[in-house]
Design an enzyme around this catalytic site. Structure first.
Site, PDB file in Angstrom:
ATOM      1  N   HIS A  14       2.959  -3.799 -47.852  1.00 42.48           N
ATOM      2  CA  HIS A  14       2.899  -2.641 -48.154  1.00 42.48           C
ATOM      3  C   HIS A  14       2.865  -1.485 -47.073  1.00 42.48           C
ATOM      4  O   HIS A  14       2.150  -0.547 -47.013  1.00 42.48           O
ATOM      5  CB  HIS A  14       1.491  -2.519 -48.900  1.00 42.48           C
ATOM      6  CG  HIS A  14       1.381  -1.252 -49.960  1.00 42.48           C
ATOM      7  ND1 HIS A  14       0.486  -1.078 -50.847  1.00 42.48           N
ATOM      8  CD2 HIS A  14       2.350  -0.276 -50.351  1.00 42.48           C
ATOM      9  CE1 HIS A  14       0.707   0.119 -51.575  1.00 42.48           C
ATOM     10  NE2 HIS A  14       1.807   0.533 -51.229  1.00 42.48           N
TER      11      HIS A  14
ATOM     12  N   CYS B 254      -4.624   1.255 -49.771  1.00 46.51           N
ATOM     13  CA  CYS B 254      -4.049   0.069 -48.904  1.00 46.51           C
ATOM     14  C   CYS B 254      -3.430   0.517 -47.909  1.00 46.51           C
ATOM     15  O   CYS B 254      -3.661  -0.002 -46.850  1.00 46.51           O
ATOM     16  CB  CYS B 254      -3.194  -0.567 -49.813  1.00 46.51           C
ATOM     17  SG  CYS B 254      -4.018  -1.312 -51.549  1.00 46.51           S
TER      18      CYS B 254
ATOM     19  N   LYS C 271       0.792  -9.846 -49.448  1.00 45.38           N
ATOM     20  CA  LYS C 271       0.979  -8.480 -49.669  1.00 45.38           C
ATOM     21  C   LYS C 271       1.436  -7.814 -48.144  1.00 45.38           C
ATOM     22  O   LYS C 271       0.659  -7.841 -47.263  1.00 45.38           O
ATOM     23  CB  LYS C 271      -0.022  -7.720 -50.303  1.00 45.38           C
ATOM     24  CG  LYS C 271      -0.134  -6.161 -50.275  1.00 45.38           C
ATOM     25  CD  LYS C 271      -0.977  -5.537 -51.351  1.00 45.38           C
ATOM     26  CE  LYS C 271      -1.389  -4.438 -50.764  1.00 45.38           C
ATOM     27  NZ  LYS C 271      -1.995  -3.553 -52.065  1.00 45.38           N
TER      28      LYS C 271
ATOM     29  N   ASP D 263      -7.557  -7.868 -51.704  1.00 39.21           N
ATOM     30  CA  ASP D 263      -7.007  -6.515 -52.125  1.00 39.21           C
ATOM     31  C   ASP D 263      -7.807  -5.756 -52.895  1.00 39.21           C
ATOM     32  O   ASP D 263      -7.916  -6.321 -54.383  1.00 39.21           O
ATOM     33  CB  ASP D 263      -5.409  -6.660 -52.656  1.00 39.21           C
ATOM     34  CG  ASP D 263      -4.686  -5.224 -52.569  1.00 39.21           C
ATOM     35  OD1 ASP D 263      -5.200  -4.405 -52.260  1.00 39.21           O
ATOM     36  OD2 ASP D 263      -3.753  -5.417 -53.161  1.00 39.21           O
ATOM     37  N   ASP D 264      -8.519  -4.729 -52.902  1.00 44.48           N
ATOM     38  CA  ASP D 264      -9.356  -3.983 -53.777  1.00 44.48           C
ATOM     39  C   ASP D 264     -10.681  -4.697 -54.006  1.00 44.48           C
ATOM     40  O   ASP D 264     -11.349  -4.190 -54.976  1.00 44.48           O
ATOM     41  CB  ASP D 264      -8.566  -3.837 -54.917  1.00 44.48           C
ATOM     42  CG  ASP D 264      -7.459  -2.573 -54.985  1.00 44.48           C
ATOM     43  OD1 ASP D 264      -7.143  -2.360 -53.752  1.00 44.48           O
ATOM     44  OD2 ASP D 264      -7.197  -2.116 -55.984  1.00 44.48           O
TER      45      ASP D 264
ATOM     46  N   HIS E  56      -6.255  -7.308 -57.162  1.00 50.12           N
ATOM     47  CA  HIS E  56      -5.540  -5.815 -57.635  1.00 50.12           C
ATOM     48  C   HIS E  56      -5.034  -6.097 -58.983  1.00 50.12           C
ATOM     49  O   HIS E  56      -4.773  -6.853 -59.498  1.00 50.12           O
ATOM     50  CB  HIS E  56      -4.368  -5.504 -56.563  1.00 50.12           C
ATOM     51  CG  HIS E  56      -3.942  -4.110 -56.760  1.00 50.12           C
ATOM     52  ND1 HIS E  56      -3.393  -3.514 -57.753  1.00 50.12           N
ATOM     53  CD2 HIS E  56      -4.013  -3.499 -55.929  1.00 50.12           C
ATOM     54  CE1 HIS E  56      -3.004  -2.209 -57.505  1.00 50.12           C
ATOM     55  NE2 HIS E  56      -3.377  -2.007 -56.244  1.00 50.12           N
TER      56      HIS E  56
ATOM     57  N   LYS F  53     -12.881   2.700 -54.086  1.00 49.14           N
ATOM     58  CA  LYS F  53     -11.874   2.840 -53.618  1.00 49.14           C
ATOM     59  C   LYS F  53     -11.002   4.561 -53.936  1.00 49.14           C
ATOM     60  O   LYS F  53     -11.189   5.116 -54.762  1.00 49.14           O
ATOM     61  CB  LYS F  53     -10.518   2.243 -54.556  1.00 49.14           C
ATOM     62  CG  LYS F  53      -9.186   2.118 -54.367  1.00 49.14           C
ATOM     63  CD  LYS F  53      -8.382   1.382 -54.982  1.00 49.14           C
ATOM     64  CE  LYS F  53      -6.827   1.383 -54.799  1.00 49.14           C
ATOM     65  NZ  LYS F  53      -6.060   0.466 -55.611  1.00 49.14           N
TER      66      LYS F  53
ATOM     67  N   ASP G 280      -9.346  -4.917 -48.051  1.00 48.61           N
ATOM     68  CA  ASP G 280      -8.826  -3.850 -47.506  1.00 48.61           C
ATOM     69  C   ASP G 280      -9.415  -2.195 -47.540  1.00 48.61           C
ATOM     70  O   ASP G 280      -9.513  -1.314 -46.993  1.00 48.61           O
ATOM     71  CB  ASP G 280      -7.269  -3.824 -47.804  1.00 48.61           C
ATOM     72  CG  ASP G 280      -6.990  -3.664 -49.302  1.00 48.61           C
ATOM     73  OD1 ASP G 280      -7.893  -3.474 -50.121  1.00 48.61           O
ATOM     74  OD2 ASP G 280      -5.920  -3.275 -49.696  1.00 48.61           O
ATOM     75  N   HIS G 281     -10.253  -2.334 -48.702  1.00 51.08           N
ATOM     76  CA  HIS G 281     -11.265  -1.316 -48.958  1.00 51.08           C
ATOM     77  C   HIS G 281     -11.894  -1.612 -50.312  1.00 51.08           C
ATOM     78  O   HIS G 281     -12.029  -2.858 -50.849  1.00 51.08           O
ATOM     79  CB  HIS G 281     -10.452   0.012 -49.084  1.00 51.08           C
ATOM     80  CG  HIS G 281      -9.156  -0.329 -50.125  1.00 51.08           C
ATOM     81  ND1 HIS G 281      -9.648  -0.426 -51.536  1.00 51.08           N
ATOM     82  CD2 HIS G 281      -7.840  -0.295 -50.154  1.00 51.08           C
ATOM     83  CE1 HIS G 281      -8.353  -0.714 -52.183  1.00 51.08           C
ATOM     84  NE2 HIS G 281      -7.357  -0.366 -51.277  1.00 51.08           N
TER      85      HIS G 281
END
Ligand SMILES: *[C@@H]1O[C@H](CO)[C@@H](O)[C@H](O)[C@H]1NC(C)=O
Ligand SMILES: *[C@@H]1O[C@H](CO)[C@@H](O)[C@H](O)[C@H]1NC(C)=O
Ligand SMILES: *[C@@H]1O[C@H](CO)[C@@H](O)[C@H](O)[C@H]1NC(C)=O
Ligand SMILES: *[C@@H]1O[C@H](CO)[C@@H](O)[C@H](O)[C@H]1NC(C)=O
Length: 588
Positions: free
Chosen positions: A143, A82, A141, A42-43, A300, A377, A352-353
């Site tokens: 989301h 996300c 996660k 994540d991130d 994150h 991001k 995810d990015h």
């Protein structure tokens, strides 16, 4: 005897021939269908990983995956935040098609207690593989929404989207979960609560004053009433802060299938609990085939890192958190090895990015590093927000150490795993992903992704054209965020760069870059410096037109009112707002 390299190419050619003859013959190709293990950070920035060029952060386990597998160097998320990126990943479709975008700046699902989420008629790869007999699990996660009308209808729950097993958080880890200085939500929630408390107290004081006057009382006798009103105001202010904290904490929850397991999460234990679940899932389903999606809460904010990793990296708390995540990757791969499943499992690693450049305060960077790429991001078009690590490993089938520079998308994972699992890609809707297997095997040279659209919310910020015959990768930017004047290439202030309004620049003519020569998007080309300027603009404009014709209007799940907190949708394991429970035994 064949040299290893020759045997690779022999195998690859054989598989390629078979593939050409029978495009969705996952089962027949390799004797049996592989299990599939998808790992998503994540991130995480592309510049935070050793095998993508970072020399000071230690990610030996991800690097080992890369050595034994295929590395994608131009792997692109369909969105730079996300919720939309994950929706696209699971459905193989631009998030605008499923309505998993906003038009008003919300960007992601804001709370667990909202009614928006991945619509029931969207088909995830998990749903298809489950129908094909795979044991399917999601750990970590989600989301992508939870409820529609009641706190337990679970209309958007992972179990409704093809996963038979869910252990994790329906929302996300957030800075607020740990009273982190970079508050995303508590500050926004406390403001109206505080204003409300002040208004109430002012009204009470005015009332006390008026009552005192009317009753013909002296100043001395109504003073206590005024004091009481002031005390009530202070009390209400404090109560509203508590309420804000309770509501935010109620959102940092852990679920086991449909029930709340821990609320709020006991963060220091979460990593160990997740690993325990991964290992139990793999052991339970080792007869295979299984599909396991491990969606890390790392990296994150608030960068929850256990004692073992704190202060160990050379890059502060952020680096510690990345190294801990890498360690978790290693633990998961060890589980596969211990069960003898490494050769029958396709492993994929991504983020995810891109990393968040805005996650900083007091001169400390708490977000990721996107290497040579511009932006991060939240930015729709700049490469740093969307270019992420992409690694596939399948020993004995995919060539070890192969590096692919062609543009590929996270959406490509959808048709790839569906076909490997012997499933059929849905025919009743547009699928934007393309099967990656021939590219991974090396039986084709070019990616099937000729054009990729780069959205920010629902507006198209940029488009990419891979002009295969010239080997060029053109990128056209129609809209870009306006950076903070300090020149560091980020927006700063709270949150990420916006997608529209005064803080974006519209370009006419659009900005043009050739990523094959200028991957950092440093030098915009002009008709004077690039003879093909007009030709490229026209070709890309036509592709954008063609793409737009394939879109149909849908309800945007991330807009108000579906992205507004509704107290009655809040999962809570106590009398609301006292959502407090821990039903998890300690990991051994
Ligand atoms: C490695 O990652 C860290 C943490 O994000 C970053 O600060 C550093 O600049 C990176 N180093 C290189 C060489 O990319
Ligand atoms: C979720 O439910 C399924 C089916 O009942 C079960 O096999 C699985 O173990 C459960 N998952 C968790 C995390 O308890
Ligand atoms: C797994 O595949 C690799 C590469 O083909 C091979 O060297 C190894 O022996 C295989 N391991 C097992 C347990 O079959
Ligand atoms: C799902 O349902 C919505 C609402 O009826 C509709 O707009 C959308 O096109 C449907 N999507 C698919 C993939 O069928």
């Amino acid at each position: 005897m064949l040299q290893p390299e020759q045997s690779w190419s022999w195998l690859a050619v054989a598989i390629g021939v078979l593939l050409a003859a029978k495009p969705s013959a996952g089962r027949d190709l390799f004797g049996s269908r592989p299990s599939i293990l998808l790992l998503m950070a994540d991130d995480l920035g592309i510049g935070d990983v050793g095998c993508y060029g970072n020399t000071t952060i230690r990610t030996p386990n991800i690097d080992r995956l890369a050595e034994d597998g295929v590395v994608l160097r131009q792997h692109l998320a369909a969105a730079s935040v996300c919720t939309p990126s994950r929706a696209a990943f699971l459905t193989g479709r631009y998030p605008l098609r499923s309505g998993m975008v906003s038009s008003n700046g919300y960007r992601v699902l804001q709370w667990t207690g909202v009614s928006g989420g991945l619509p029931a008629n969207e088909t995830t790869f998990a749903k298809i593989l489950k129908d094909k007999g795979y044991a399917t699990g999601l750990i970590g996660k989600w989301h992508l929404g939870l409820n529609c009308e009641s706190p337990s209808d679970h209309c958007h729950h992972p179990l409704k989207h093809g996963f038979d097993h869910f252990y994790g958080t329906p929302l996300s880890l957030m800075g607020d979960c740990a009273r982190w200085e970079l508050s995303e939500k508590r500050a926004a929630l406390e403001r109206p609560l505080r204003l409300g408390a002040r208004a109430f107290a002012a009204a009470a004081a005015a009332l006390a004053l008026a009552a005192g006057r009317l009753g013909g009382l002296t100043a001395r006798s109504w003073a206590p009433a005024a004091w009481a009103a002031a005390a009530a105001a202070a009390g209400l202010g404090a109560a509203s802060r508590c309420l804000g904290a309770l509501i935010v904490h109620a959102d940092c929850l852990l679920m086991r299938n449909r029930s709340v397991a821990q609320q709020p999460m006991r963060f220091q234990r979460t990593a160990a609990l997740m690993l325990r679940e991964v290992s139990a899932f793999v052991r339970r389903n080792k007869q295979g085939p299984f599909l396991l999606f491990v969606s890390f809460l790392h990296v994150h904010t608030p960068l929850i890192t256990t004692e073992n990793f704190r202060g160990r990296s050379r890059h502060g708390l952020y680096g510690d958190n990345v190294e801990e995540m890498d360690w978790m990757v290693g633990q998961i791969l060890d589980t596969l090895d211990a069960e003898g499943l490494a050769n029958s499992t396709l492993v994929y690693f991504t983020s995810d990015h891109g990393g968040s450049l805005e996650a900083q305060f007091e001169n400390h960077q708490y977000g990721g590093w996107n290497g040579i790429y511009k932006g991060g991001k939240g930015m729709g078009g700049w490469e740093g927000g969307i270019r992420v690590p992409g690694i596939f490993r399948w020993p004995g089938v995919l060539p070890a150490g192969r590096v692919v520079h062609e543009p590929t998308s996270l959406m490509d994972v959808f048709p790839t795993v569906v076909q490997l699992g012997g499933g059929q890609v849905p025919q009743d809707r547009v699928i934007d992903g393309r099967d990656l297997l021939p590219l991974l095997l090396g039986t084709v040279q070019h990616s099937e992704q000729e054009f990729l659209m780069h959205y920010c919310e629902q507006s198209l910020h940029a488009a990419r054209w891979h002009q295969r015959d010239r080997g060029a990768v053109w990128k056209v930017h129609y809209v870009t965020p306006v950076f903070h004047p300090d020149g560091a290439g980020a927006c700063y202030g709270r949150g990420v760069c916006p997608c529209s309004g005064e803080k974006v620049a519209h370009h006419d003519p659009p900005l043009l870059f050739d990523l094959s020569r200028d991957p950092s998007e440093a030098h915009a080309l002009t008709p004077d410096t690039e003879p093909l300027f007009h030709q490229v603009m026209e070709r890309v404009a036509r592709a954008v037109e063609d793409h737009r014709r394939t879109l149909s209007p849908v309800l945007l799940q991330l807009d108000t009112p579906d992205n507004t907190w509704k107290p009655w949708l809040q999962p809570c394991c106590g009398p609301f707002p006292f959502c407090w429970c821990d039903r998890e035994a300690d990991p051994g």
